[in-house]
Design a protein around this motif. Sequence first.
Motif, PDB file in Angstrom:
ATOM      1  N   GLN A  85      24.050   0.665 -15.920  1.00  0.00           N
ATOM      2  CA  GLN A  85      23.695   1.335 -14.676  1.00  0.00           C
ATOM      3  C   GLN A  85      22.369   0.820 -14.128  1.00  0.00           C
ATOM      4  O   GLN A  85      22.253   0.572 -12.928  1.00  0.00           O
ATOM      5  N   SER A  93      22.056  -1.135 -10.614  1.00  0.00           N
ATOM      6  CA  SER A  93      21.234  -0.575  -9.544  1.00  0.00           C
ATOM      7  C   SER A  93      20.207  -1.584  -9.056  1.00  0.00           C
ATOM      8  O   SER A  93      19.929  -1.671  -7.858  1.00  0.00           O
ATOM      9  N   GLY A 143      24.674  -0.102  -7.843  1.00  0.00           N
ATOM     10  CA  GLY A 143      24.550   1.123  -8.632  1.00  0.00           C
ATOM     11  C   GLY A 143      25.672   2.119  -8.424  1.00  0.00           C
ATOM     12  O   GLY A 143      25.835   3.047  -9.224  1.00  0.00           O
ATOM     13  N   THR A 144      26.473   1.931  -7.389  1.00  0.00           N
ATOM     14  CA  THR A 144      27.560   2.882  -7.138  1.00  0.00           C
ATOM     15  C   THR A 144      28.831   2.539  -7.903  1.00  0.00           C
ATOM     16  O   THR A 144      29.750   3.356  -7.958  1.00  0.00           O
TER      17      THR A 144
END
Length: 104
Positions: free
Chosen positions: A39, A43, A48-49
Amino acid sequence: MPKTPLHPSPPPLEANDVAIVGGGTVLWFIAFLALLPFQGTLSAHGHGTWPWICLSGGLLGLLGVWYCRARRNAIARSRAAEAAERTAGHTARGNGQDPATQSD
């Protein structure tokens, strides 16, 4: 240009929709778990999504599994009711009476 003769459409194929949607749902959850440790790196690079997209895909897949199971059960109930109706029709005709004049 001559027209080709039209052929009737083939009957729809039966598929195990629950297994297909369930398999896709499992893959979305596996992707979520695989991306979760990265993560921070994702990001930092503007992605990050991605883990959350995978999580939402898995959750929507659970909704799809529920829908496919409900649909499969409704089709089974409909087929059972049709079979029972046909059986009742054969029984009514077997006793020599007209089904339209027969009382319940």
